[in-house]
Structures are given as C-alpha cells and as structure tokens.
Motif scaffolding. Structure first.
Motif, mmCIF file in Angstrom:
data_model
loop_
_atom_site.group_PDB
_atom_site.id
_atom_site.type_symbol
_atom_site.label_atom_id
_atom_site.label_comp_id
_atom_site.label_asym_id
_atom_site.label_seq_id
_atom_site.Cartn_x
_atom_site.Cartn_y
_atom_site.Cartn_z
ATOM 1 N N ILE A 144 0.839 -1.199 0.000
ATOM 2 C CA ILE A 144 0.000 0.000 0.000
ATOM 3 C C ILE A 144 0.875 1.250 0.000
ATOM 4 O O ILE A 144 2.063 1.200 0.304
ATOM 5 C CB ILE A 144 -0.951 0.028 1.215
ATOM 6 N N SER A 145 0.272 2.373 -0.359
ATOM 7 C CA SER A 145 0.942 3.660 -0.312
ATOM 8 C C SER A 145 0.225 4.536 0.707
ATOM 9 O O SER A 145 -1.010 4.645 0.688
ATOM 10 C CB SER A 145 0.933 4.333 -1.687
ATOM 11 N N LEU A 146 0.994 5.165 1.588
ATOM 12 C CA LEU A 146 0.435 5.893 2.720
ATOM 13 C C LEU A 146 0.786 7.372 2.663
ATOM 14 O O LEU A 146 1.882 7.740 2.226
ATOM 15 C CB LEU A 146 0.972 5.322 4.033
ATOM 16 N N THR A 147 -0.126 8.197 3.142
ATOM 17 C CA THR A 147 0.205 9.589 3.417
ATOM 18 C C THR A 147 0.931 9.649 4.758
ATOM 19 O O THR A 147 0.532 8.992 5.719
ATOM 20 C CB THR A 147 -1.071 10.441 3.480
ATOM 21 N N VAL A 148 2.013 10.411 4.806
ATOM 22 C CA VAL A 148 2.726 10.613 6.070
ATOM 23 C C VAL A 148 2.955 12.104 6.280
ATOM 24 O O VAL A 148 3.118 12.869 5.323
ATOM 25 C CB VAL A 148 4.069 9.858 6.108
ATOM 26 N N THR A 149 2.955 12.501 7.544
ATOM 27 C CA THR A 149 3.215 13.880 7.941
ATOM 28 C C THR A 149 4.152 13.846 9.143
ATOM 29 O O THR A 149 4.411 12.774 9.707
ATOM 30 C CB THR A 149 1.913 14.603 8.353
ATOM 31 N N PRO A 150 4.655 14.996 9.586
ATOM 32 C CA PRO A 150 5.510 15.011 10.778
ATOM 33 C C PRO A 150 4.799 14.562 12.057
ATOM 34 O O PRO A 150 5.453 14.430 13.094
ATOM 35 C CB PRO A 150 5.947 16.477 10.875
ATOM 36 N N ASP A 151 3.495 14.292 12.001
ATOM 37 C CA ASP A 151 2.789 13.746 13.165
ATOM 38 C C ASP A 151 3.065 12.269 13.368
ATOM 39 O O ASP A 151 2.722 11.716 14.418
ATOM 40 C CB ASP A 151 1.270 13.934 13.009
ATOM 41 N N LEU A 194 -1.684 -1.811 10.483
ATOM 42 C CA LEU A 194 -3.083 -2.239 10.448
ATOM 43 C C LEU A 194 -3.623 -2.263 9.026
ATOM 44 O O LEU A 194 -4.272 -3.234 8.602
ATOM 45 C CB LEU A 194 -3.931 -1.306 11.311
ATOM 46 N N LEU A 195 -3.358 -1.225 8.262
ATOM 47 C CA LEU A 195 -3.916 -1.140 6.917
ATOM 48 C C LEU A 195 -3.262 -2.144 5.981
ATOM 49 O O LEU A 195 -3.916 -2.687 5.084
ATOM 50 C CB LEU A 195 -3.785 0.288 6.388
ATOM 51 N N ALA A 196 -1.971 -2.413 6.195
ATOM 52 C CA ALA A 196 -1.316 -3.469 5.412
ATOM 53 C C ALA A 196 -1.963 -4.816 5.698
ATOM 54 O O ALA A 196 -2.205 -5.617 4.779
ATOM 55 C CB ALA A 196 0.168 -3.516 5.734
ATOM 56 N N ALA A 197 -2.259 -5.086 6.969
ATOM 57 C CA ALA A 197 -2.890 -6.356 7.333
ATOM 58 C C ALA A 197 -4.306 -6.448 6.779
ATOM 59 O O ALA A 197 -4.726 -7.496 6.269
ATOM 60 C CB ALA A 197 -2.898 -6.516 8.857
ATOM 61 N N ASN A 240 -5.654 7.791 5.725
ATOM 62 C CA ASN A 240 -5.103 6.690 4.934
ATOM 63 C C ASN A 240 -6.131 5.586 4.732
ATOM 64 O O ASN A 240 -6.246 5.028 3.635
ATOM 65 C CB ASN A 240 -3.849 6.135 5.604
ATOM 66 N N ALA A 241 -6.864 5.253 5.783
ATOM 67 C CA ALA A 241 -7.890 4.219 5.655
ATOM 68 C C ALA A 241 -8.935 4.617 4.613
ATOM 69 O O ALA A 241 -9.358 3.789 3.786
ATOM 70 C CB ALA A 241 -8.549 3.965 7.011
ATOM 71 N N ALA A 242 -9.330 5.879 4.638
ATOM 72 C CA ALA A 242 -10.330 6.343 3.674
ATOM 73 C C ALA A 242 -9.790 6.277 2.243
ATOM 74 O O ALA A 242 -10.481 5.810 1.326
ATOM 75 C CB ALA A 242 -10.754 7.764 4.025
ATOM 76 N N ARG A 243 -8.558 6.723 2.041
ATOM 77 C CA ARG A 243 -7.983 6.723 0.697
ATOM 78 C C ARG A 243 -7.801 5.306 0.147
ATOM 79 O O ARG A 243 -7.884 5.087 -1.064
ATOM 80 C CB ARG A 243 -6.634 7.461 0.697
ATOM 81 N N LEU A 244 -7.553 4.357 1.033
ATOM 82 C CA LEU A 244 -7.343 2.974 0.609
ATOM 83 C C LEU A 244 -8.641 2.165 0.531
ATOM 84 O O LEU A 244 -8.612 0.977 0.218
ATOM 85 C CB LEU A 244 -6.374 2.277 1.576
ATOM 86 N N GLY A 245 -9.771 2.806 0.820
ATOM 87 C CA GLY A 245 -11.047 2.108 0.777
ATOM 88 C C GLY A 245 -11.238 1.138 1.928
ATOM 89 O O GLY A 245 -12.003 0.175 1.810
ATOM 90 N N LEU A 246 -10.577 1.405 3.057
ATOM 91 C CA LEU A 246 -10.622 0.492 4.201
ATOM 92 C C LEU A 246 -11.325 1.096 5.412
ATOM 93 O O LEU A 246 -11.307 0.512 6.491
ATOM 94 C CB LEU A 246 -9.191 0.087 4.597
ATOM 95 N N ALA A 247 -11.935 2.260 5.240
ATOM 96 C CA ALA A 247 -12.525 2.963 6.379
ATOM 97 C C ALA A 247 -13.641 2.175 7.054
ATOM 98 O O ALA A 247 -13.868 2.317 8.265
ATOM 99 C CB ALA A 247 -13.048 4.329 5.937
ATOM 100 N N THR A 248 -14.356 1.331 6.313
ATOM 101 C CA THR A 248 -15.445 0.568 6.921
ATOM 102 C C THR A 248 -14.932 -0.616 7.731
ATOM 103 O O THR A 248 -15.679 -1.203 8.513
ATOM 104 C CB THR A 248 -16.409 0.041 5.844
ATOM 105 N N ARG A 249 -13.664 -0.946 7.558
ATOM 106 C CA ARG A 249 -13.100 -2.084 8.297
ATOM 107 C C ARG A 249 -12.050 -1.681 9.318
ATOM 108 O O ARG A 249 -11.551 -2.532 10.054
ATOM 109 C CB ARG A 249 -12.494 -3.093 7.307
ATOM 110 N N ALA A 250 -11.710 -0.411 9.368
ATOM 111 C CA ALA A 250 -10.688 0.070 10.306
ATOM 112 C C ALA A 250 -11.271 1.150 11.201
ATOM 113 O O ALA A 250 -11.790 2.155 10.720
ATOM 114 C CB ALA A 250 -9.493 0.615 9.541
ATOM 115 N N GLN A 251 -11.188 0.950 12.499
ATOM 116 C CA GLN A 251 -11.556 1.958 13.473
ATOM 117 C C GLN A 251 -10.293 2.455 14.157
ATOM 118 O O GLN A 251 -9.328 1.699 14.326
ATOM 119 C CB GLN A 251 -12.514 1.389 14.517
ATOM 120 N N PHE A 252 -10.305 3.715 14.561
ATOM 121 C CA PHE A 252 -9.157 4.291 15.245
ATOM 122 C C PHE A 252 -9.625 4.993 16.507
ATOM 123 O O PHE A 252 -10.672 5.642 16.511
ATOM 124 C CB PHE A 252 -8.411 5.259 14.326
ATOM 125 N N ARG A 253 -8.810 4.863 17.554
ATOM 126 C CA ARG A 253 -9.243 5.366 18.862
ATOM 127 C C ARG A 253 -8.040 5.935 19.617
ATOM 128 O O ARG A 253 -6.954 5.367 19.605
ATOM 129 C CB ARG A 253 -9.860 4.231 19.666
#
Length: 271
Positions: A78-85, A123-126, A151-164
């Motif tokens: 996969i390809s990910l967006t990254v920032t200094p965060d 998580l998104l790779a898995a 990243n989850a949204a861009r990869l079409g994984l937002a419905t299967r990935a939750q973040f907390r």
C-alpha cells in the motif's frame, strides 16, 4: 535546464548530507513533476525541470526527510500519506506483517489490533492482506490518528478500520486474532543522526533502556491475544533477550524473527 543535468547537480549537492543522494534527487524530481520515479526516468529527455524543484531540493538539503516532503511512503503493498505527526514507515517493520502472513497461512484472522498505529501502516497493510478482517488502531496522538483515518479512507478500508485515542491496551476489550505492536524503543540518551531527528520523539524514545513502553504493554497481552492468535512485536536489534524475558514472564511463548539485514526485529508471542 533539462532533467539529466539537474539530477546530476542535485546529487552532487545532496551527497554531503545523504547516503542516498541520487535516489533522493530522483524522488524529488518525480514529485515536482507529479510523476512516478519510473515514469520520470523513462521520460527525462522530453521533460523540463519544474520551477518547484529548487524549493523541494532546499528542504532536503535542510535535513527534511523525503517522505515528509513528498507526503507519501510505500509500505507492504500500500501507499500511505505521512506527515511530521507520524513516524515514517520502514521496510524493517514489514517483518511484522510477514510474521502474521506466516502464522495465518491456513486461516485468516478476523480481528486485528494495532497498538501505536501511527500512520496506520501495519493495520492497513494487514487489512489489505485479509479482506474479511476488521481492525482497531490505538494511538496517543490525535494528529497521528487523523493521518491513519485519512489513509484508511484513501485505501477504501474505512469501513473495516476503526481508530481510537488511547494508552496502549488499557481499556481495550479483547481478544484479537492478531496484534501488531510497534512502540517506542530507543533509549533516551541514544545518539541519533540523520532523518530520524525530524521524526516525532514521543514515538521513538522510551526511557533509559528503551523498554518503558514494553513494560506497560506486555501485561495486557495474555488477555488480548485470542486462542490460536499471535502478537507481532517490533524490537530494537539489541533488545531480544530483555523483551523475551518480559513476555515469558506473563506466560507467553516467544519466537524471534530477523529483518532483511539479519538483525533481531520482531518477536512473535503466542498463548
């Protein structure tokens, strides 16, 4: 100026501060052109240097990591967006995904927990590997969680990935088939140099021995790992003995794995 001499000049300037000067120059040029590196190299005779290249080169000469300049990093498939965060995902961390693929060769995990999710890389790779799995990513940084959610949204994984927002495994209900854990593990007084100095320190340093976060995470693992499941835990190259003792101390079986450089990089823990 055409592309070829501009790349030669940029490589010469970068060589004083980067071990990958030519690659850096090519990646910056490709980013300035809005092309892949491969396309840029194939078409360099017909392309002109864009006006934005000089500013990008100046940022790299000032020590800013390529991934923060381009805003992207490839990891696993996969390809990910990254920032200094967030920490910049590294190939060494793919050792954790490889361990999971090996463990679940006969059946797919259905539930995945990523502690210290950062950009969401593990998580998104898995989730991309197992299309029926659901995942939860925990991080103490709101900025990191925003990057992971994007990243989850861009990869079409937002419905299967939750973040907390959270503090490792505290308050997390288990169990999970697969745990992916990449905590800070650098000793506070370790001498660092290069790009890593621009990455968030809270995701790098963990006390005088680099073990503080492992000591907080590991007591929760027996209740979080499902029967037949596993935890893949990233470690520093010199921490295998110390962290293995912590894991065995809570009743878990441990198997070490090396990265591509042959260094200890991952501990697989099972019940």
């Amino acid at each position: 100026m055409s592309i070829a001499p501009a790349l030669r000049e940029a490589t010469a300037r970068l060589s004083a501060t980067s071990d990958t000067a030519r690659l850096d120059a090519e990646l910056l040029m490709a980013h300035a052109l809005g092309l892949s590196r491969t396309d840029m190299l194939l078409r360099q005779r017909e392309l002109a240097v864009p006006a934005t290249f000089a500013a990008l080169l100046a940022r790299r000469l000032n020590g800013e990591p390529i991934a923060y300049i381009s805003g992207t990093r490839d990891f696993w498939t996969i390809s990910l967006t990254v920032t200094p965060d967030v920490l910049i995902p590294r190939p060494d961390s793919e050792t954790l995904v490889e361990a999971a693929v090996d463990h679940f060769a006969a059946r797919a995990p259905t539930s995945i927990l990523d502690l210290g999710t950062g950009s969401g890389a593990l998580l998104l790779a898995a989730l991309s590997e197992w299309p029926t799995a659901q995942g939860l990513g925990i991080d103490a940084s709101p900025g990191a969680l925003a990057v992971a959610q994007g990243n989850a949204a861009r990869l079409g994984l937002a419905t299967r990935a939750q973040f907390r927002l959270g503090d490792w495994g505290q308050g997390v209900d288990g169990p999970f088939d697969l745990l992916l854990i990449n905590p800070p593990y650098i000793a506070r007084d370790a001498a660092l140099a290069g790009d890593v100095l621009r990455e968030p320190g809270r995701a790098l340093f963990a006390g005088t021995e680099g073990l503080d976060d492992y000591r907080r995470i590991i007591p929760d693992l027996p209740r979080l790992i499902a029967p037949g499941g596993m935890a893949a835990i990233e470690i520093g190259h010199d921490q295998r003995v110390a962290i293995t003792a912590l894991l065995e101390g809570v009743g878990l079986a441990v198997r070490p794995l090396c990265d591509l450089a042959g260094l200890d990089r991952c501990l697989v823990a099972t019940r």
